[in-house]
Design a protein around this motif. Sequence first.
Motif, PDB file in Angstrom:
ATOM      1  N   MET A  93       1.013  -1.229  -0.002  1.00 48.36           N
ATOM      2  CA  MET A  93      -0.193   0.113  -0.153  1.00 48.36           C
ATOM      3  C   MET A  93       0.964   1.285  -0.114  1.00 48.36           C
ATOM      4  N   GLN A  94       2.002   1.170   0.711  1.00 42.59           N
ATOM      5  CA  GLN A  94       2.922   2.262   0.804  1.00 42.59           C
ATOM      6  C   GLN A  94       3.235   2.378  -0.761  1.00 42.59           C
ATOM      7  N   GLU A  95       3.814   1.318  -1.560  1.00 35.47           N
ATOM      8  CA  GLU A  95       4.186   1.487  -2.755  1.00 35.47           C
ATOM      9  C   GLU A  95       3.312   1.953  -3.976  1.00 35.47           C
ATOM     10  N   ALA A  96       1.827   1.726  -3.625  1.00 37.14           N
ATOM     11  CA  ALA A  96       0.862   2.113  -4.365  1.00 37.14           C
ATOM     12  C   ALA A  96       0.681   3.591  -4.144  1.00 37.14           C
ATOM     13  N   TYR A  97       0.758   4.191  -2.998  1.00 34.71           N
ATOM     14  CA  TYR A  97       0.756   5.640  -2.616  1.00 34.71           C
ATOM     15  C   TYR A  97       1.949   6.299  -3.487  1.00 34.71           C
ATOM     16  N   TYR A  98       3.115   5.740  -3.345  1.00 39.12           N
ATOM     17  CA  TYR A  98       4.139   6.634  -4.017  1.00 39.12           C
ATOM     18  C   TYR A  98       4.214   6.647  -5.294  1.00 39.12           C
ATOM     19  N   SER A  99       3.610   5.491  -5.972  1.00 44.18           N
ATOM     20  CA  SER A  99       3.493   5.122  -7.350  1.00 44.18           C
ATOM     21  C   SER A  99       2.199   5.546  -8.020  1.00 44.18           C
ATOM     22  N   ASN A 120      -0.668   4.309  -7.725  1.00 46.25           N
ATOM     23  CA  ASN A 120      -1.890   3.034  -8.095  1.00 46.25           C
ATOM     24  C   ASN A 120      -3.047   3.352  -7.261  1.00 46.25           C
ATOM     25  N   LYS A 121      -3.896   4.024  -8.066  1.00 44.25           N
ATOM     26  CA  LYS A 121      -5.370   4.493  -7.214  1.00 44.25           C
ATOM     27  C   LYS A 121      -6.077   2.998  -7.164  1.00 44.25           C
ATOM     28  N   LYS A 122      -5.821   2.100  -7.995  1.00 50.94           N
ATOM     29  CA  LYS A 122      -6.810   0.951  -7.929  1.00 50.94           C
ATOM     30  C   LYS A 122      -6.582   0.202  -6.512  1.00 50.94           C
ATOM     31  N   GLU A 123      -5.207   0.246  -6.161  1.00 55.68           N
ATOM     32  CA  GLU A 123      -5.194  -0.526  -4.777  1.00 55.68           C
ATOM     33  C   GLU A 123      -5.492   0.396  -3.498  1.00 55.68           C
ATOM     34  N   LEU A 124      -5.246   1.523  -3.799  1.00 55.93           N
ATOM     35  CA  LEU A 124      -5.732   2.596  -2.731  1.00 55.93           C
ATOM     36  C   LEU A 124      -7.367   2.523  -2.778  1.00 55.93           C
ATOM     37  N   ALA A 125      -7.869   2.602  -3.802  1.00 48.79           N
ATOM     38  CA  ALA A 125      -9.323   2.719  -3.710  1.00 48.79           C
ATOM     39  C   ALA A 125     -10.179   1.543  -3.265  1.00 48.79           C
ATOM     40  N   ALA A 126      -9.568   0.373  -3.083  1.00 50.67           N
ATOM     41  CA  ALA A 126     -10.070  -0.749  -2.308  1.00 50.67           C
ATOM     42  C   ALA A 126     -10.527  -0.408  -0.868  1.00 50.67           C
ATOM     43  N   TRP A 127      -9.659   0.632  -0.441  1.00 48.93           N
ATOM     44  CA  TRP A 127      -9.724   1.058   1.269  1.00 48.93           C
ATOM     45  C   TRP A 127     -10.744   2.007   1.431  1.00 48.93           C
ATOM     46  N   LEU A 128     -11.183   2.613   0.446  1.00 52.25           N
ATOM     47  CA  LEU A 128     -12.173   3.983   0.641  1.00 52.25           C
ATOM     48  C   LEU A 128     -13.290   3.548   1.510  1.00 52.25           C
ATOM     49  N   GLU A 129     -13.971   2.488   1.023  1.00 47.84           N
ATOM     50  CA  GLU A 129     -15.392   2.106   1.825  1.00 47.84           C
ATOM     51  C   GLU A 129     -15.027   1.788   3.106  1.00 47.84           C
ATOM     52  N   PRO A 130     -14.254   0.808   3.518  1.00 45.94           N
ATOM     53  CA  PRO A 130     -13.898   0.433   4.829  1.00 45.94           C
ATOM     54  C   PRO A 130     -13.389   1.705   5.641  1.00 45.94           C
ATOM     55  N   ILE A 131     -12.757   2.401   5.333  1.00 48.73           N
ATOM     56  CA  ILE A 131     -12.367   3.614   5.695  1.00 48.73           C
ATOM     57  C   ILE A 131     -13.438   4.451   6.320  1.00 48.73           C
TER      58      ILE A 131
END
Length: 463
Positions: free
Chosen positions: A392-398, A400-411
């Motif tokens: 997820m850290q790698e997704a943030y710095y690169s 990669n919104k697909k990886e990050l978006a999976a967390w929007l609803e639970p957050i």
Amino acid sequence: MGAVRVADTVSLENEDSIRKHLVGEDGRMASGILLDLPESLGLSPSVLSLNDEKAVKRSRDSTVRHAVLKLHGISVGETLTPVKEYVLAVFQTKVVAVWRTRGHPVWNASARKKQTYVRADVTESSKEMRKAQALAIRAVYALGLDYGLVRLRIGTGRRMGIVNVQPAPILNKDMEKGFVQAIQSYYQQCIQPKPSVDRIVLGADPEFVMKTPDGNLVIASRYVPIRGKVGCDAIWIGQNRNQKPLFELRPEPTPDPKTLVVRMYQALLYCAKKTRHVQCKWLAGSLPHPGFPIGGHIHFSGILPDFKLLRALDNYLTLPLTLAEDAKGIKRRPKYGFLGDFRYQEHGGFEYRTPPSWLVSPTLTKGVLAAAKVIAVNYRSLRHDPFAQLKMQEAYYSGNKKELAAWLEPIWEDLRQTEEYRLYARYLDDFFRYLASGKVWDETRDFRKSWRIPPYHLKNRGR
């Protein structure tokens, strides 16, 4: 000494008990601490755990440790020609003890001369000391730890790099005292009731630029002072330090996010008046002009920063906001916008510096400030920590919104469960809808249009 579960809360109420439980006979600090506190406190697993086991494992593997540090934009020290070294004992956002080598160079390869370290004052205000402490804290945070002993090297050209981070160091008496007192303070903070809404005061200093039709930056220092409700950032353009191009809003702090938004709007109107004859676009976001990354710093008073609060802000504010970011924003990171970026302030609070400038939209501005308030009040009970995962850290710095978006609803569902969410439900619901829509802001668009700032409100009269 491995991780230790502290089940008896009495053992955390005095220094001798903490020392007995957490420091081995050989003087080695426990690699991790699990606080077994009453469920009635409502503390999340991440708050009850100091030095997560996976983070300890990552930090002990030099290859993985170097990769993680580089991901976060932190230089590795082995490649530097040594001039001086520091050893810093870090507990979350504080350096509790520090040593540095006497004289230089610190290592003579032919003579194999042993390094000699001397105790230094953690309150020393020199630029080198401040930079060394900030980098050590940043390294511990990046590795997912809560405490550790950092060895930092200064090379030629005053370049700094991290040589090692030990999550279970052997302690001398000064280190032991510093860590024990810091753990006791953390425990006392954990058992306190959550802060009231009115206790936490918010401020902000979001930045923006003005760009002329021919693509040049308007020099902010020609129209606004360095200080004031609208001022200019200290960064200059070219060789002339008086040519400062970044505008900053500095509304008066308040406990109420709604009031802060109103004050921000009033500051924008004031800025429009000061620059009314300038033909330009007002631009915000992450990198609206090459070479000038900008931020949306949020100030907090009435609460002190610890790693758990910073991680909650990363996970519950920066992660969702990244979903709406212009793709160019990736270039702002990791020199700016790195996870856990904070700075203590003279007013006794701190500023959270990771997010880009959210002035691009009033919907984002309202949502960011409301979310910041809810997170600050409730961070000890928030359950999710996606950035604990390296991917997820790698997704943030690169980006990669697909990886990050999976967390929007639970957050967001976690935030909705808090009592304070309903106080700002309109702001937060609009914010969530914006983020969930997949909409991405355009950093070339004049944000006065969405804020209805002159001259754009004049064009819409009569419609």
